[in-house]
Scaffold this motif. Structure first.
Motif, mmCIF file in Angstrom:
data_model
loop_
_atom_site.group_PDB
_atom_site.id
_atom_site.type_symbol
_atom_site.label_atom_id
_atom_site.label_comp_id
_atom_site.label_asym_id
_atom_site.label_seq_id
_atom_site.Cartn_x
_atom_site.Cartn_y
_atom_site.Cartn_z
ATOM 1 N N GLU A 223 3.924 -4.245 0.041
ATOM 2 C CA GLU A 223 3.606 -5.458 0.796
ATOM 3 C C GLU A 223 4.146 -5.357 2.218
ATOM 4 O OE1 GLU A 223 1.903 -8.925 1.783
ATOM 5 O OE2 GLU A 223 1.626 -7.767 -0.073
ATOM 6 N N LYS A 224 5.367 -4.766 2.364
ATOM 7 C CA LYS A 224 5.953 -4.619 3.689
ATOM 8 C C LYS A 224 5.089 -3.712 4.581
ATOM 9 C CE LYS A 224 10.218 -3.430 6.146
ATOM 10 N NZ LYS A 224 9.500 -2.736 7.189
ATOM 11 N N VAL A 225 4.613 -2.583 4.011
ATOM 12 C CA VAL A 225 3.759 -1.680 4.793
ATOM 13 C C VAL A 225 2.479 -2.391 5.233
ATOM 14 C CG1 VAL A 225 2.364 0.431 4.709
ATOM 15 C CG2 VAL A 225 4.676 0.410 3.717
ATOM 16 N N LEU A 226 1.893 -3.130 4.272
ATOM 17 C CA LEU A 226 0.664 -3.862 4.611
ATOM 18 C C LEU A 226 0.942 -4.940 5.653
ATOM 19 C CD1 LEU A 226 -0.959 -4.228 1.065
ATOM 20 C CD2 LEU A 226 -1.738 -2.786 2.944
ATOM 21 N N THR A 227 2.165 -5.596 5.536
ATOM 22 C CA THR A 227 2.529 -6.623 6.521
ATOM 23 C C THR A 227 2.669 -6.003 7.908
ATOM 24 O OG1 THR A 227 3.675 -7.904 4.835
ATOM 25 C CG2 THR A 227 4.221 -8.389 7.113
ATOM 26 N N ASP A 228 3.262 -4.802 7.962
ATOM 27 C CA ASP A 228 3.404 -4.107 9.242
ATOM 28 C C ASP A 228 2.026 -3.793 9.831
ATOM 29 O OD1 ASP A 228 6.113 -4.207 9.000
ATOM 30 O OD2 ASP A 228 6.350 -2.144 8.249
ATOM 31 N N LEU B 5 7.152 3.627 -3.946
ATOM 32 C CA LEU B 5 6.317 2.536 -3.432
ATOM 33 C C LEU B 5 6.368 1.379 -4.420
ATOM 34 C CD1 LEU B 5 3.181 4.466 -2.082
ATOM 35 C CD2 LEU B 5 5.006 3.408 -0.762
ATOM 36 N N THR B 6 7.422 0.556 -4.202
ATOM 37 C CA THR B 6 7.533 -0.654 -5.027
ATOM 38 C C THR B 6 6.567 -1.694 -4.494
ATOM 39 O OG1 THR B 6 9.234 -1.533 -3.596
ATOM 40 C CG2 THR B 6 9.977 -0.146 -5.428
ATOM 41 N N PRO B 7 6.254 -2.722 -5.289
ATOM 42 C CA PRO B 7 5.367 -3.786 -4.780
ATOM 43 C C PRO B 7 5.880 -4.379 -3.470
ATOM 44 C CG PRO B 7 5.619 -3.993 -7.143
ATOM 45 C CD PRO B 7 6.570 -2.915 -6.731
ATOM 46 N N GLU B 8 7.206 -4.560 -3.360
ATOM 47 C CA GLU B 8 7.744 -5.104 -2.121
ATOM 48 C C GLU B 8 7.518 -4.137 -0.957
ATOM 49 O OE1 GLU B 8 9.389 -4.774 -4.941
ATOM 50 O OE2 GLU B 8 9.563 -6.883 -5.622
ATOM 51 N N ARG B 9 7.742 -2.823 -1.266
ATOM 52 C CA ARG B 9 7.539 -1.805 -0.242
ATOM 53 C C ARG B 9 6.064 -1.777 0.207
ATOM 54 N NH1 ARG B 9 9.233 1.191 4.003
ATOM 55 N NH2 ARG B 9 8.372 3.309 3.968
ATOM 56 N N ALA C 226 -6.957 2.634 2.979
ATOM 57 C CA ALA C 226 -6.503 3.820 2.229
ATOM 58 C C ALA C 226 -5.197 3.537 1.480
ATOM 59 C CB ALA C 226 -6.306 4.994 3.190
ATOM 60 N N PHE C 227 -4.305 2.733 2.106
ATOM 61 C CA PHE C 227 -3.035 2.408 1.451
ATOM 62 C C PHE C 227 -3.256 1.522 0.226
ATOM 63 C CE2 PHE C 227 1.090 0.295 1.001
ATOM 64 C CZ PHE C 227 1.961 1.389 1.041
ATOM 65 N N LYS C 228 -4.189 0.593 0.346
ATOM 66 C CA LYS C 228 -4.501 -0.262 -0.808
ATOM 67 C C LYS C 228 -5.037 0.553 -1.978
ATOM 68 C CE LYS C 228 -5.657 -4.590 1.541
ATOM 69 N NZ LYS C 228 -6.748 -5.559 1.831
ATOM 70 N N GLU C 229 -5.864 1.568 -1.669
ATOM 71 C CA GLU C 229 -6.470 2.379 -2.723
ATOM 72 C C GLU C 229 -5.532 3.458 -3.244
ATOM 73 O OE1 GLU C 229 -9.945 3.851 -0.887
ATOM 74 O OE2 GLU C 229 -11.062 1.955 -1.020
ATOM 75 N N LEU C 230 -4.369 3.610 -2.600
ATOM 76 C CA LEU C 230 -3.415 4.656 -3.010
ATOM 77 C C LEU C 230 -2.899 4.383 -4.422
ATOM 78 C CD1 LEU C 230 -2.042 7.193 -1.835
ATOM 79 C CD2 LEU C 230 -0.155 5.727 -1.129
ATOM 80 N N LYS C 231 -3.077 5.338 -5.320
ATOM 81 C CA LYS C 231 -2.667 5.190 -6.730
ATOM 82 C C LYS C 231 -1.281 5.785 -6.997
ATOM 83 C CE LYS C 231 -6.730 3.454 -7.554
ATOM 84 N NZ LYS C 231 -6.887 2.004 -7.765
ATOM 85 N N GLU C 232 -0.797 6.665 -6.107
ATOM 86 C CA GLU C 232 0.514 7.319 -6.345
ATOM 87 C C GLU C 232 1.643 6.278 -6.284
ATOM 88 O OE1 GLU C 232 -1.752 8.249 -4.368
ATOM 89 O OE2 GLU C 232 -2.277 10.366 -4.663
ATOM 90 N N THR C 233 2.735 6.578 -6.954
ATOM 91 C CA THR C 233 3.900 5.668 -6.967
ATOM 92 C C THR C 233 4.858 5.994 -5.833
ATOM 93 O OG1 THR C 233 5.021 7.157 -8.517
ATOM 94 C CG2 THR C 233 3.735 5.330 -9.460
ATOM 95 N N ASN C 234 4.719 7.149 -5.218
ATOM 96 C CA ASN C 234 5.590 7.546 -4.111
ATOM 97 C C ASN C 234 4.772 7.658 -2.832
ATOM 98 O OD1 ASN C 234 7.889 7.728 -5.763
ATOM 99 N ND2 ASN C 234 7.441 9.862 -6.327
ATOM 100 N N CYS C 235 5.444 7.409 -1.695
ATOM 101 C CA CYS C 235 4.781 7.497 -0.385
ATOM 102 C C CYS C 235 4.468 8.964 -0.096
ATOM 103 C CB CYS C 235 5.700 6.931 0.700
ATOM 104 S SG CYS C 235 4.986 7.113 2.358
ATOM 105 N N PRO C 236 3.217 9.285 0.304
ATOM 106 C CA PRO C 236 2.856 10.683 0.574
ATOM 107 C C PRO C 236 3.524 11.229 1.825
ATOM 108 C CG PRO C 236 1.033 9.235 1.128
ATOM 109 C CD PRO C 236 2.073 8.379 0.474
ATOM 110 N N VAL C 237 4.128 10.346 2.662
ATOM 111 C CA VAL C 237 4.754 10.803 3.914
ATOM 112 C C VAL C 237 6.263 11.015 3.719
ATOM 113 C CG1 VAL C 237 5.172 10.260 6.322
ATOM 114 C CG2 VAL C 237 2.994 9.625 5.250
#
Length: 871
Positions: A449-454, A443-447, A427-438
């Motif tokens: 990648e960090k979420v996906l790494t976690d 949601l920068t590319p680094e941000r 679901a996070f990969k498919e997320l199109k929004e630029t801001n975190c819904p929580v």
């Protein structure tokens, strides 16, 4: 249908050792191995076990070379029920199969049989539970090696049949077929009713002629009845005259009988006179012998007195002979008793000798039993030492089983958490929004990648924990297996100890019985010596005749007395013979005295019979005259008999005509009644034909409603857009929107007639519809894959009874790197729609993309085997 467990032995390349695959911990798995290792065979065994068919053919030999029997067991879950199928192939000249079907009974905790009385009946039960045929299976959920286009290249008619089976349309087809059969029956009945109506119509046309014949027959019957009345009057008068004739004949017969009686009495009287004359002559002759008879009577009296004196001597002689015979019999009886007593003593002696041998044998066996008892007690002590730790082993097995259950629950929890992380990552990969819904942060590319790494780190942690738990579960399973083996050995020892204890008890009882054997032997030998001495004494008495001494003295005395009596039996018999010869003399003398009296009577009787004879002759003359008069009267009335015969014949002929005409009238009346019933039946048939026509019309409507162009077409029309939409979704993902397909359920022929079909049209990136064979191998495979997955999802959704798995056997060799990436992405997209997904491949770059792998290898001696690996 959710697979749970697969076991196979000697199936194709797999060997004698049982290979087992459990599906509980599998979701998406890649089956890898060298070509020919047995990758495809592993999954083909499922199809063969269920349907008895494989891609190699229905009757192909699936038994491994060198083996005599192949066996596959497959367990699956359907509608929350667990089933097991066991199919076996045997090589005995021809290849023969057998199949067994079971279901799990939770109350009894065992599989119970569902098999029918034949392979065919069992196979039909399996199909009803599985809910699909082999053709539907290989055209939907099973993309077999080299046959991924199985559905695409089928004819439109065949494709529609497969889709109809998936949608379970056959039940509507069955309703339509039943309606058609019933319509045909009512139409056949209509033909019969029409034929019956025509037949009734033809019969009713005869009614005027029958009624005319009935009236004519009634008129003729009245004429015959009048004629019969006239004949009856004439016959009555004739019978009166015949009655008078009969009375005259009776009187004549009476007088004839009287005359016959007089003649008989006349003859009898004449005969009696002759007999009396003969009797008179005999009596006269008998009286002439009187002097000689009187002398014979005197001699008879003298012999009788002499015989009476001799009878007394004879009686005394016979009494002495009888006493002598009785004495001799008693002597013989004494001899027999002595011989019987000797025989009894000899039999008793033989029995004592057998007892002596038995007691001696028991004494010998006592020593052997004591030795055996000591050995048994030693064995019992050894076994009791071996089973001393059995309670502890059972306790350890129970503790390990509880630990195994706890670990299984933890593994399941890890799997659920891992699945949730996968869904979150997707679901996070498919997320199109630029801001975190929580947290609403950017949601920068680094941000990202960090979420996906976690997520990956959490997944790996859970995966590591799950693997450790699985490893521990495996270790526990091995420990439990060893403990169970030890428990089985101890339980066997425990059983052996129990049997030895029973033997010891029996042996102890035997020894107690042997305690008195020596004392019994001494007593038996003493009795034996006494018996031998008694036999010796009895034998000496028999040989020396020193028994029944008084009887023998009495025998001698009686013999001397008989000699002194001097009785002569021959003289006695001669005297008795002389007396018998003169025995009739007294009787003859009495007869002569009686004959003198009878002679006087006989003379008087002859005179009386001669008087009676004269009277009978006078009466005879009178009766003869009366008989002549009656004969003349009878002759005058004789013609009345012939007249009666003629009248009777006429009357019989008239009665016959009346009877025939009455039968004719009744028959015609019956015909009129039958015609009336036919008229009523005609009306009833007309009403029944009308109702039958309504039934025909009703079943025509049902046949059309549930037929191919009715509800069946509607269901297919509703399902095709779903298949088309899902297939295009997958296909666009696989081809980057370069290919699309369209499915048409109807086609217009050249004569402009629209027919039912299931045509597949494929268009390229320019929108041009092209023939399937003009596309490259990689493009065709993607089209086939998209269609098959779409159909599989439809099958899985039907009443929640379809197979919950997808099998892809090879087919990736035609794909470039982009194509492989797209295929992997498509598999990830659809994997959650299936409980089990299996991919068979030999491509290294593809197999590394899957965390669960089933490695298949083959050994020339032992055959194929596999091993599951979880990363």
């Amino acid at each position: 249908m959710t697979p749970k467990r697969l076991r196979l032995r000697n199936f194709l390349s797999y060997g004698e050792e049982h290979c087992e695959l459990r599906f509980d911990q599998l979701h998406v798995a890649c089956i890898v191995g060298k070509n020919g290792a047995g990758k495809s065979s592993l999954l083909e065994s499922i199809a063969w076990c269920i349907w008895g068919e494989s891609p190699r053919g229905r009757n192909r030999d699936v038994i491994r070379q060198g083996a005599e029997q192949a066996r596959v067991e497959f367990e699956f879950e359907q509608d929350e029920k667990l089933y097991r199928i066991v199919r076996t192939a045997r090589r005995s000249g021809n290849i023969t199969q057998s199949v067994e079907f079971f279901y799990w009974n939770a109350e009894r905790e065992q599989f119970m049989p569902l098999s029918g009385n034949s392979i065919r009946e069992t196979s039909e039960k399996i199909l009803r539970v599985v809910g699909m045929s082999y053709d539907t299976f290989i055209n939907s959920v099973f993309l077999m090696q080299g046959r991924s286009n199985e559905f695409t290249v089928q004819s439109p008619t065949k494709r529609k049949e497969i889709l109809a089976e998936i949608l379970q349309i056959e039940r509507y087809a069955k309703i339509a077929e039943d309606a058609k059969e019933r319509r045909k029956k009512f139409e056949e009945k209509d033909v019969q009713l029409t034929s019956h109506l025509e037949l009734l119509g033809r019969e009713l046309e005869k009614e005027p002629k029958v009624r005319q014949d009935f009236d004519a027959a009634q008129a003729r019957l009245s004429e015959l009845i009048q004629q019969k009345a006239k004949l009856d009057d004439e016959l009555a008068q004739c019978e009166k005259e015949i009655e008078e004739l009969k009375q005259k004949e009776i009187d004549l017969a009476t007088e004839n009988s009287r005359l016959s009686n007089i003649e008989t009495r006349e003859k009898e009287c004449q005969k009696q006179i002759e007999e009396q004359e003969q009797e008179k002559s005999i009596l006269t002759e008998k009286l002439s012998k009187r002097e000689q008879v009187e002398q014979d009577v005197k001699e008879y009296e003298r012999l009788k007195a002499e015989l009476n004196a001799l009878e007394g001597v004879a009686e005394h002689y016979h009494r002495l002979r009888e006493r002598l015979q009785n004495t001799q019999n008693q002597i013989q009886l004494a001899r027999q008793k002595l011989e019987q007593e000797i025989e009894r003593e000899r039999q008793s002696l033989e029995m004592l000798r057998k007892e002596e041998a038995r007691y001696q044998n028991e004494i010998n066996r006592k020593q052997e039993a004591q030795t055996e008892l000591a050995q048994l007690r030693e064995k019992l002590n050894t076994l009791q030492d071996k089973i001393a730790d059995l309670p502890k082993l059972r306790s350890n097995a129970e503790n390990l089983a509880k630990e195994s259950g706890t670990i299984a629950a933890k593994v399941q929890s890890c799997k659920q958490q891992m699945s949730e992380i996968e869904k979150k990552g997707k679901a996070f990969k498919e997320l199109k929004e630029t801001n975190c819904p929580v947290c609403h942060s950017e949601l920068t590319p680094e941000r990202r990648e960090k979420v996906l790494t976690d997520y990956r780190e959490q997944y790996r942690t859970l995966k590591t924990e799950s693997d450790m738990l699985n490893q521990r579960a495996h270790e526990i399973e091995l420990e439990i297996k060893d403990i169970k083996k030890a428990i089985a050995e101890r339980e066997k020892n425990e059983k052996d100890a129990k049997e030895i204890g029973n033997k010891i008890a029996r042996m102890t009882s035997v020894l107690e019985n042997f305690e008195h054997s020596e004392e019994n032997l001494r007593e038996t030998r003493q009795t034996l010596a006494e018996s031998e001495q008694k036999i010796k004494v009895l034998c000496e008495q028999l040989q020396s005749e020193s028994f029944a001494t008084e009887l023998k003295q009495q025998e001698t005395m009686l013999q001397n007395e008989l000699s002194a009596l001097g009785y002569n039996a021959e003289q006695h018999a001669a005297l008795r013979k002389q007396l018998n010869e003169l025995a009739t003399a007294p009787v003859e003398l009495e007869k002569i005295k009686t004959a003198a009296q009878n002679l006087e009577k006989c003379t008087k009787k002859i005179a009386e019979l001669q008087d009676a004879l004269e009277q009978l002759r006078s009466e005879k003359d009178k009766v003869q005259k009366k008989v002549e008069d009656l004969k003349n009267e009878v002759a005058a009335l004789e013609p009345s008999k012939n007249k009666k015969v003629a009248l009777q014949e006429s009357l019989n002929d008239c009665n016959k005509k009346i009877t025939d005409k009455t039968v004719e009238v009744n028959s015609l009346q019956k015909d009129l009644n039958e015609l009336e019933k036919r008229r009523e039946e005609l009306e009833q048939i007309k009403r029944e034909k009308s109702a039958n026509a309504e039934e025909i019309e009703l079943y025509k409507h049902i046949e059309e409603a549930f037929g191919v162009r009715g509800i069946q077409s509607i269901l297919i029309e509703d399902a095709v857009p779903t298949i088309e939409q899902e297939a295009n979704r997958i296909l666009q993902n696989l081809t980057n929107n370069h290919l699309a397909l369209n499915i048409e359920t109807k086609r217009q022929q050249q004569n402009e007639k629209v027919v039912e079909s299931l045509d597949i049209y494929i268009s390229d990136e320019s929108g041009t519809v092209r023939d399937y064979n003009t596309f490259s191998g990689g493009e065709k495979f993607r089209v086939d894959f998209a269609l098959r997955v779409a159909i599989s999802k439809l099958l899985a959704s039907q009443h929640n009874s379809g197979p919950k798995m997808l099998v892809i056997d090879e087919g990736f060799g035609s794909q470039d790197k982009d194509g492989l990436d797209a295929m992997l992405e498509a598999i990830n997209v659809v994997k959650d729609d299936f409980e089990k997904v299996f991919i068979v491949t030999h491509l290294d770059e593809l197999k590394e993309q899957f965390e669960t792998k089933i490695f298949v290898s083959k050994d020339a001696a032992s055959g194929s085997r596999f091993e599951v690996e979880f990363n």
